[in-house]
Design a protein around this motif. Sequence first.
Motif, PDB file in Angstrom:
ATOM      1  N   MET A   1      18.288 -16.449  -0.519  1.00  0.00           N
ATOM      2  CA  MET A   1      18.819 -15.973   0.668  1.00  0.00           C
ATOM      3  C   MET A   1      18.026 -16.382   1.716  1.00  0.00           C
ATOM      4  SD  MET A   1      20.464 -12.416  -0.529  1.00  0.00           S
ATOM      5  CE  MET A   1      21.995 -12.266  -1.548  1.00  0.00           C
TER       6      MET A   1
ATOM      7  N   LEU B   1      19.099 -11.081   6.843  1.00  0.00           N
ATOM      8  CA  LEU B   1      19.429 -10.551   5.623  1.00  0.00           C
ATOM      9  C   LEU B   1      20.089  -9.062   5.853  1.00  0.00           C
ATOM     10  CD1 LEU B   1      18.188 -12.954   4.652  1.00  0.00           C
ATOM     11  CD2 LEU B   1      17.627 -11.905   2.565  1.00  0.00           C
TER      12      LEU B   1
ATOM     13  N   SER C   1      23.421 -10.726   1.747  1.00  0.00           N
ATOM     14  CA  SER C   1      23.241  -9.336   1.752  1.00  0.00           C
ATOM     15  C   SER C   1      22.834  -8.896   0.311  1.00  0.00           C
ATOM     16  CB  SER C   1      24.289  -8.677   2.369  1.00  0.00           C
ATOM     17  OG  SER C   1      24.685  -8.941   3.695  1.00  0.00           O
TER      18      SER C   1
END
Length: 180
Positions: A53, A102, A60
């Motif tokens: 990520m 994020l 998320s």
Amino acid sequence: LREAWDGVDLVVFCAADYRPLRPWELEAESVRHTIETNLNSVYYGLQATLADMLARGSGSLVLVASVAGYMGLPNATVYGPTKAALINLAELLYAELHPSGLGVYLVNPGFVKTRLTAHNAFRMPALLTPEAAAEAILRGLARGRFEIDFPRRFTRLLKLASLLPYRLRFAALQKVMDAS
């Protein structure tokens, strides 16, 4: 999943173990299992997903804790502290990861009718169905709120109680325990 789908967009950490437990009923293996399930599994999941990520600059994380993490509650000798740790972890993840693009979300449900709450021998105020809980989570994610707590009438009461001085909080908890 990372290989098959070229990354993961959203990870929901929702594993939980709960047994109503008083401090004098502790058993090492049960304590270890609850901590492993409720807390350590999130760290393992972060290790498996976070680097990807961060490299993509998107994705998320959703940590499902509990209102039991707001303050020390009866019967939650191991469960409550693990959920409090998840609340703390979500807060620090937000502080560290949100600036990198994020998303981090904290879910603090009240009582949801599951095999875990079936162990409770007390009346559970504002008990929700799993479907109603899922809808509340989806609504919270759609709004982009960091903390998604429900049902609000119950969570607001616990949040308020957690702000009381200890003397008053303990007296209120004792009244609730005496009534059940």
